[in-house]
Motif scaffolding. Structure first.
Motif, PDB file in Angstrom:
ATOM      1  N   ARG A  63      22.229   8.475 -15.872  1.00  0.00           N
ATOM      2  CA  ARG A  63      21.858   8.863 -14.506  1.00  0.00           C
ATOM      3  C   ARG A  63      20.919   7.844 -13.861  1.00  0.00           C
ATOM      4  NH1 ARG A  63      24.673  12.448 -11.735  1.00  0.00           N
ATOM      5  NH2 ARG A  63      24.518  14.586 -12.476  1.00  0.00           N
ATOM      6  N   ASP A  68      16.206   1.855  -9.252  1.00  0.00           N
ATOM      7  CA  ASP A  68      15.202   0.793  -9.202  1.00  0.00           C
ATOM      8  C   ASP A  68      14.021   1.309 -10.043  1.00  0.00           C
ATOM      9  OD1 ASP A  68      13.047  -0.805  -8.587  1.00  0.00           O
ATOM     10  OD2 ASP A  68      13.467  -0.903  -6.438  1.00  0.00           O
ATOM     11  N   MET A  75       6.392   5.215  -8.078  1.00  0.00           N
ATOM     12  CA  MET A  75       6.407   6.508  -7.375  1.00  0.00           C
ATOM     13  C   MET A  75       5.946   7.650  -8.286  1.00  0.00           C
ATOM     14  SD  MET A  75       7.044   5.894  -4.387  1.00  0.00           S
ATOM     15  CE  MET A  75       6.678   4.183  -4.201  1.00  0.00           C
ATOM     16  N   GLY A  92       6.524   8.043  -1.670  1.00  0.00           N
ATOM     17  CA  GLY A  92       7.969   8.025  -1.872  1.00  0.00           C
ATOM     18  C   GLY A  92       8.706   9.044  -1.025  1.00  0.00           C
TER      19      GLY A  92
HETATM   20  C1  HEM Z   1      10.414  17.280 -12.638  1.00  0.00           C
HETATM   21  C2  HEM Z   1      11.505  16.615 -12.354  1.00  0.00           C
HETATM   22  C3  HEM Z   1      11.570  15.339 -11.560  1.00  0.00           C
HETATM   23  C4  HEM Z   1      10.607  14.670 -10.877  1.00  0.00           C
HETATM   24  C5  HEM Z   1       9.136  15.039 -10.716  1.00  0.00           C
HETATM   25  C6  HEM Z   1      11.213  13.484 -10.300  1.00  0.00           C
HETATM   26  C7  HEM Z   1      10.546  12.561  -9.544  1.00  0.00           C
HETATM   27  C8  HEM Z   1      11.148  11.477  -8.933  1.00  0.00           C
HETATM   28  C9  HEM Z   1      10.481  10.548  -8.063  1.00  0.00           C
HETATM   29  C10 HEM Z   1       9.026  10.595  -7.670  1.00  0.00           C
HETATM   30  C11 HEM Z   1      11.389   9.640  -7.660  1.00  0.00           C
HETATM   31  C12 HEM Z   1      11.161   8.438  -6.723  1.00  0.00           C
HETATM   32  C13 HEM Z   1      11.597   8.742  -5.295  1.00  0.00           C
HETATM   33  C14 HEM Z   1      11.552   7.497  -4.439  1.00  0.00           C
HETATM   34  O1  HEM Z   1      12.034   6.450  -4.878  1.00  0.00           O
HETATM   35  O2  HEM Z   1      11.040   7.582  -3.316  1.00  0.00           O
HETATM   36  C15 HEM Z   1      12.634   9.975  -8.325  1.00  0.00           C
HETATM   37  C16 HEM Z   1      13.792   9.248  -8.236  1.00  0.00           C
HETATM   38  C17 HEM Z   1      14.848   9.403  -9.090  1.00  0.00           C
HETATM   39  N1  HEM Z   1      15.088  10.461  -9.909  1.00  0.00           N
HETATM   40 FE1  HEM Z   1      13.845  12.005 -10.217  1.00  0.00          FE
HETATM   41  N2  HEM Z   1      12.530  13.455 -10.656  1.00  0.00           N
HETATM   42  C18 HEM Z   1      12.790  14.564 -11.432  1.00  0.00           C
HETATM   43  C19 HEM Z   1      13.990  14.911 -11.992  1.00  0.00           C
HETATM   44  C20 HEM Z   1      15.058  14.059 -12.120  1.00  0.00           C
HETATM   45  C21 HEM Z   1      16.228  14.289 -12.934  1.00  0.00           C
HETATM   46  C22 HEM Z   1      16.495  15.568 -13.745  1.00  0.00           C
HETATM   47  C23 HEM Z   1      17.005  13.197 -12.820  1.00  0.00           C
HETATM   48  C24 HEM Z   1      18.318  12.896 -13.495  1.00  0.00           C
HETATM   49  C25 HEM Z   1      18.657  13.295 -14.679  1.00  0.00           C
HETATM   50  C26 HEM Z   1      16.347  12.277 -11.921  1.00  0.00           C
HETATM   51  C27 HEM Z   1      16.833  11.050 -11.542  1.00  0.00           C
HETATM   52  C28 HEM Z   1      16.244  10.224 -10.620  1.00  0.00           C
HETATM   53  C29 HEM Z   1      16.791   8.943 -10.228  1.00  0.00           C
HETATM   54  C30 HEM Z   1      18.064   8.296 -10.780  1.00  0.00           C
HETATM   55  C31 HEM Z   1      15.912   8.414  -9.278  1.00  0.00           C
HETATM   56  C32 HEM Z   1      15.998   7.056  -8.581  1.00  0.00           C
HETATM   57  C33 HEM Z   1      16.727   7.119  -7.298  1.00  0.00           C
HETATM   58  C34 HEM Z   1      16.927   5.728  -6.746  1.00  0.00           C
HETATM   59  O3  HEM Z   1      16.300   4.764  -7.173  1.00  0.00           O
HETATM   60  O4  HEM Z   1      17.766   5.628  -5.879  1.00  0.00           O
HETATM   61  N3  HEM Z   1      15.169  12.838 -11.516  1.00  0.00           N
HETATM   62  N4  HEM Z   1      12.458  11.100  -9.073  1.00  0.00           N
END
Ligand code: HEM
Length: 147
Positions: A63, A68, A75, A92
């Motif tokens: 995933r 990035d 973030m 973010g």
């Molecule tokens: C408590 C659960 C979670 C928190 C606190 C969290 C937090 C975050 C934060 C702060 C970002 C950065 C947003 C930004 O770039 O402005 C992010 C991006 C991302 N998250 Fe989560 N996330 C959670 C759960 C998940 C789960 C379950 C997945 C996948 C299995 C996931 C996959 C991603 C991915 C792939 C990105 C990057 C998106 C990009 O670069 O385009 N996240 N998340």
């Protein structure tokens, strides 16, 4: 006589002090959590371990293939710092925005939280502080899963 009065006053007084203290610590809950996480350096170590754990977790690593990672790391540091009451502002995207269209499952969410708990443990974060931060993250479930 004086002793009697004193005895009668002691219990309510102690209770009042306890209540006041409890309220004071409620108000300071956030910064207490930030300190217990080890402030900026502690949070940086937790986030680093979280990302390493994710990289080694075959259930969800795919995933993150196009993510990035250095931005994500930045973030997450901001987010955990702010949520724990530290002197940071999260700059973010919202959780709904950044996870939209991915259809993440509850199982994937749980896996990520499991990786975070392992990161807490590796950094000797007290259980109460773990629970405080997890309590802030839990409501995000609705914005992340099945979006
Ligand atoms: C408590 C659960 C979670 C928190 C606190 C969290 C937090 C975050 C934060 C702060 C970002 C950065 C947003 C930004 O770039 O402005 C992010 C991006 C991302 N998250 Fe989560 N996330 C959670 C759960 C998940 C789960 C379950 C997945 C996948 C299995 C996931 C996959 C991603 C991915 C792939 C990105 C990057 C998106 C990009 O670069 O385009 N996240 N998340």
């Amino acid at each position: 006589m004086t002793t009697m009065i004193w005895r009668r006053l002691t219990a309510p007084l102690l209770l009042a002090i306890c209540t006041l203290t409890a309220h004071a610590s409620d108000d300071e809950t956030s910064s207490w959590t930030y300190n217990a996480l080890g402030e900026k350096a502690g949070i940086a170590a937790i986030v680093e371990d979280l990302l390493v754990n994710i990289a080694n977790d075959e259930r969800i690593v795919v995933r993150f293939a196009d993510a990035d990672i250095s931005r994500l790391q930045r973030m997450l540091n901001e987010q955990f710092c702010m949520l724990s009451g530290g002197p940071c502002v999260y700059t973010g995207d919202s959780m709904r925005e950044s996870h939209r269209g991915k259809n993440y499952t509850q199982a994937e969410f749980n896996s990520l939280v499991e990786n975070l708990i392992h990161a807490f443990e590796a950094n000797d974060v007290p259980l109460a502080a773990q629970n405080r931060l997890l309590g802030k993250l839990a409501p995000m479930n609705a914005d992340i899963v099945a979006q």
